[in-house]
Design a protein around this motif. Structure first.
Motif, PDB file in Angstrom:
ATOM      1  N   GLU A 219       0.657  -1.098   0.021  1.00 46.35           N
ATOM      2  CA  GLU A 219       0.150  -0.185   0.097  1.00 46.35           C
ATOM      3  C   GLU A 219       0.867   1.244   0.003  1.00 46.35           C
ATOM      4  O   GLU A 219       0.490   2.087  -0.661  1.00 46.35           O
ATOM      5  N   SER A 220       1.979   1.125   0.755  1.00 48.48           N
ATOM      6  CA  SER A 220       2.833   2.470   0.764  1.00 48.48           C
ATOM      7  C   SER A 220       3.641   2.532  -0.516  1.00 48.48           C
ATOM      8  O   SER A 220       3.626   3.658  -0.951  1.00 48.48           O
ATOM      9  N   PHE A 221       4.051   1.491  -1.200  1.00 50.78           N
ATOM     10  CA  PHE A 221       4.720   1.581  -2.399  1.00 50.78           C
ATOM     11  C   PHE A 221       3.730   1.918  -3.547  1.00 50.78           C
ATOM     12  O   PHE A 221       4.201   2.549  -4.530  1.00 50.78           O
ATOM     13  N   GLN A 222       2.547   1.669  -3.427  1.00 46.56           N
ATOM     14  CA  GLN A 222       1.671   2.224  -4.368  1.00 46.56           C
ATOM     15  C   GLN A 222       1.557   3.689  -4.551  1.00 46.56           C
ATOM     16  O   GLN A 222       1.568   4.284  -5.683  1.00 46.56           O
ATOM     17  N   ILE A 223       1.953   4.507  -3.312  1.00 52.27           N
ATOM     18  CA  ILE A 223       1.971   5.765  -3.221  1.00 52.27           C
ATOM     19  C   ILE A 223       3.280   6.157  -3.879  1.00 52.27           C
ATOM     20  O   ILE A 223       3.296   7.463  -4.619  1.00 52.27           O
ATOM     21  N   VAL A 231      10.699   3.398 -10.540  1.00 48.21           N
ATOM     22  CA  VAL A 231      11.062   2.962  -9.241  1.00 48.21           C
ATOM     23  C   VAL A 231      10.446   1.555  -9.348  1.00 48.21           C
ATOM     24  O   VAL A 231       9.215   1.264  -9.661  1.00 48.21           O
ATOM     25  N   VAL A 232      10.975   0.627  -8.701  1.00 50.32           N
ATOM     26  CA  VAL A 232      10.718  -0.732  -8.639  1.00 50.32           C
ATOM     27  C   VAL A 232      10.898  -1.367  -7.287  1.00 50.32           C
ATOM     28  O   VAL A 232      11.784  -0.965  -6.579  1.00 50.32           O
ATOM     29  N   LYS A 247      -1.138 -11.116  -6.172  1.00 52.24           N
ATOM     30  CA  LYS A 247      -2.548 -10.921  -6.666  1.00 52.24           C
ATOM     31  C   LYS A 247      -2.843  -9.469  -6.180  1.00 52.24           C
ATOM     32  O   LYS A 247      -3.281  -8.549  -6.880  1.00 52.24           O
ATOM     33  N   LYS A 248      -2.339  -9.118  -5.081  1.00 55.30           N
ATOM     34  CA  LYS A 248      -2.715  -7.699  -4.456  1.00 55.30           C
ATOM     35  C   LYS A 248      -1.939  -6.501  -5.096  1.00 55.30           C
ATOM     36  O   LYS A 248      -2.545  -5.698  -5.266  1.00 55.30           O
ATOM     37  N   ALA A 249      -0.543  -7.092  -5.320  1.00 53.25           N
ATOM     38  CA  ALA A 249       0.153  -6.037  -6.306  1.00 53.25           C
ATOM     39  C   ALA A 249      -0.574  -5.729  -7.639  1.00 53.25           C
ATOM     40  O   ALA A 249      -0.321  -4.658  -7.995  1.00 53.25           O
ATOM     41  N   GLU A 250      -1.086  -6.744  -8.180  1.00 54.77           N
ATOM     42  CA  GLU A 250      -1.774  -6.561  -9.380  1.00 54.77           C
ATOM     43  C   GLU A 250      -2.979  -5.618  -9.055  1.00 54.77           C
ATOM     44  O   GLU A 250      -3.319  -4.711  -9.840  1.00 54.77           O
ATOM     45  N   GLU A 251      -3.793  -5.932  -7.960  1.00 51.45           N
ATOM     46  CA  GLU A 251      -4.966  -5.079  -8.018  1.00 51.45           C
ATOM     47  C   GLU A 251      -4.497  -3.812  -7.760  1.00 51.45           C
ATOM     48  O   GLU A 251      -5.442  -2.664  -7.764  1.00 51.45           O
ATOM     49  N   LEU A 252      -3.480  -3.549  -7.003  1.00 56.23           N
ATOM     50  CA  LEU A 252      -2.966  -2.402  -6.605  1.00 56.23           C
ATOM     51  C   LEU A 252      -2.416  -1.364  -7.942  1.00 56.23           C
ATOM     52  O   LEU A 252      -2.032  -0.202  -8.000  1.00 56.23           O
ATOM     53  N   GLY A 253      -2.565  -2.048  -8.999  1.00 58.65           N
ATOM     54  CA  GLY A 253      -1.810  -1.475 -10.245  1.00 58.65           C
ATOM     55  C   GLY A 253      -0.257  -1.553 -10.216  1.00 58.65           C
ATOM     56  O   GLY A 253       0.409  -0.766 -10.905  1.00 58.65           O
ATOM     57  N   LEU A 254       0.324  -2.424  -9.537  1.00 57.93           N
ATOM     58  CA  LEU A 254       1.711  -2.581  -9.481  1.00 57.93           C
ATOM     59  C   LEU A 254       2.376  -3.753 -10.238  1.00 57.93           C
ATOM     60  O   LEU A 254       3.359  -4.065  -9.864  1.00 57.93           O
ATOM     61  N   TYR A 330       5.001   6.678   5.460  1.00 57.07           N
ATOM     62  CA  TYR A 330       6.161   5.639   5.302  1.00 57.07           C
ATOM     63  C   TYR A 330       6.385   6.028   3.724  1.00 57.07           C
ATOM     64  O   TYR A 330       7.856   6.226   3.310  1.00 57.07           O
ATOM     65  N   ALA A 331       5.484   6.210   2.836  1.00 59.83           N
ATOM     66  CA  ALA A 331       5.759   6.429   1.466  1.00 59.83           C
ATOM     67  C   ALA A 331       6.564   7.813   1.346  1.00 59.83           C
ATOM     68  O   ALA A 331       7.604   7.961   0.521  1.00 59.83           O
ATOM     69  N   GLU A 332       6.202   8.821   2.060  1.00 57.15           N
ATOM     70  CA  GLU A 332       7.146  10.251   1.946  1.00 57.15           C
ATOM     71  C   GLU A 332       8.655  10.217   2.342  1.00 57.15           C
ATOM     72  O   GLU A 332       9.370  10.588   1.745  1.00 57.15           O
ATOM     73  N   LYS A 333       9.161   9.397   3.324  1.00 54.64           N
ATOM     74  CA  LYS A 333      10.299   8.959   3.695  1.00 54.64           C
ATOM     75  C   LYS A 333      11.042   8.219   2.424  1.00 54.64           C
ATOM     76  O   LYS A 333      12.188   8.313   2.235  1.00 54.64           O
ATOM     77  N   VAL A 334      10.292   7.343   1.936  1.00 54.48           N
ATOM     78  CA  VAL A 334      10.837   6.349   0.884  1.00 54.48           C
ATOM     79  C   VAL A 334      11.071   7.495  -0.386  1.00 54.48           C
ATOM     80  O   VAL A 334      12.265   7.162  -1.001  1.00 54.48           O
TER      81      VAL A 334
END
Length: 380
Positions: A219-223, A231-232, A247-254, A330-334
């Protein structure tokens, strides 16, 4: 000195506990310590001298992990014949409990390494999880207080256990690592082999399971992926929940932004660290988080979640960042570390320097000193 190891986890199963046992065994053997093992049986594994395997069955929630049936009338006799000086248990359950009971019976000092926040694994219980959490917490503390000494991987964990009521002797001894494979690995291999040249690579290494907070990671990486191009996220590790997260990664468009590598033998992992730009590990169940030490050795800044294990492994604002349990924070720090090359380079230098605190030679010396002190004065 001869030490009997009782563990519910051992080869061919691979985990942080197994790696810890192997590393200490390797280094302590150089100091003249002999080991015998009491561990689960897996299939038709060839018998080895000094390895006593117990009949076991696959765990209902993880078929890769076997649960030993801790029943034997020969354990006490074997320990006497082997002239064991000390027992080291690596779990409060099953074989760990057998080791503790046998040690008390034979008046042999028992050391317990508190590897895991066991109460954080109650999601594997099919029902009554609140009750299971309370009972597990109470049980592990009672178990620890019946041992001669408890080894805590970090000072944070020792403080936590003392606040809960730990009364027995305790020592802070992190699991060490062999720094050289991580610091000397080929840094170009990962991006070349996976076709990721020109991309920023975030790396996760660990069991792909709920207790490692993988849902939060995705969820964080989706952001992150929505804000940055090229970015990968590379995920190294396996587990029964792997298909769910794919499956979740696919659903999140990742689908094109996350690569699941699966489990790897330990000797192949350093090359993944070496080729990445940033280490992501948001688990909140670690007592130490050995992967943080590996990332440091490879010069990887890390972003973790403020929790027991990570608070002692990531120096916030020095070699990485710690955040709350908030995907956006979390995503902001990444994103900050991926965008700021100079900051990432500074954190990388600090990480390599701080990795020296986790050399296997240093941590093995701490363990050896504890063993020796228990043989001289087991009741101190």
């Amino acid at each position: 000195m001869k030490v009997a190891v009782f563990s519910d986890s051992y080869h061919p199963y691979v985990s942080g506990v197994v790696r810890s046992i192997d590393l200490f065994r390797e280094e302590l053997s150089k100091r003249g310590v002999e080991f015998i093992f009491f561990i689960p049986a897996y299939g038709n594994i060839k018998k080895e001298k000094g390895f006593y395997r117990f009949f076991s069955v696959p765990a209902p929630t993880n078929k890769e992990f076997h649960l030993a049936l801790p029943f034997s009338f020969k354990v006490s006799k074997t320990l006497r014949e082997e002239k064991v000086d000390l027992i080291h248990v690596h779990s409060p359950f099953l074989l760990g409990r057998l080791g503790q009971k046998t040690g008390r019976k034979l008046n042999i000092p028992v050391v317990f390494t508190y590897h895991t926040l066991y109460e954080e694994y109650v999601h594997y219980f099919p029902f009554a999880r609140t009750t299971a959490r309370a009972v597990t917490s109470w049980y592990t503390l009672q178990f620890a207080n019946k041992c001669s000494a408890v080894i805590c991987p970090t000072e944070t964990i020792r403080d936590y256990l003392c606040q809960k009521g730990l009364k027995t002797r305790s020592a802070v001894i992190p699991t060490g690592i062999d720094l050289e494979p991580f610091s000397q690995a080929d840094s170009s291999w990962l991006k070349t082999t996976l076709g990721l040249k020109g991309k920023k690579v975030c790396l996760f290494v660990g069991r792909v399971a709920p207790e490692k907070n993988v849902d939060f990671l995705l969820e964080s990486f989706q952001i992150v992926a929505s804000k940055l191009k090229d970015v990968v996220l590379v995920i190294v590790g396996g587990g029964p929940e792997l298909p769910h997260y794919q499956k979740k990664a696919e659903e999140l468009g990742l689908g094109n932004s996350v690569k699941f590598i699966g489990p790897l033998p330990p000797e192949k992992v350093p090359i993944y660290y070496a080729g990445a730009d940033l280490f992501l590990f948001p688990s909140v169940t670690e007592t130490q988080g050995l992967v943080f030490a590996e990332a440091k050795a490879a010069g990887l800044p890390a972003v973790g979640v403020r929790a027991f294990g990570s608070k002692s492994m990531v120096f916030d604002g020095v070699d990485g960042f710690l955040t709350g349990l908030n995907p956006r924070e979390y995503a902001e720090k990444v994103i900050l570390l991926l965008r700021d090359e100079a900051l990432r380079k500074l954190f990388s230098q600090n990480a390599r320097k701080n990795a020296q605190n986790f050399s296997k030679e240093y941590t093995a010396r701490l363990m050896y000193d504890l063993y020796q002190s228990l043989l001289v004065n087991p009741d101190r």
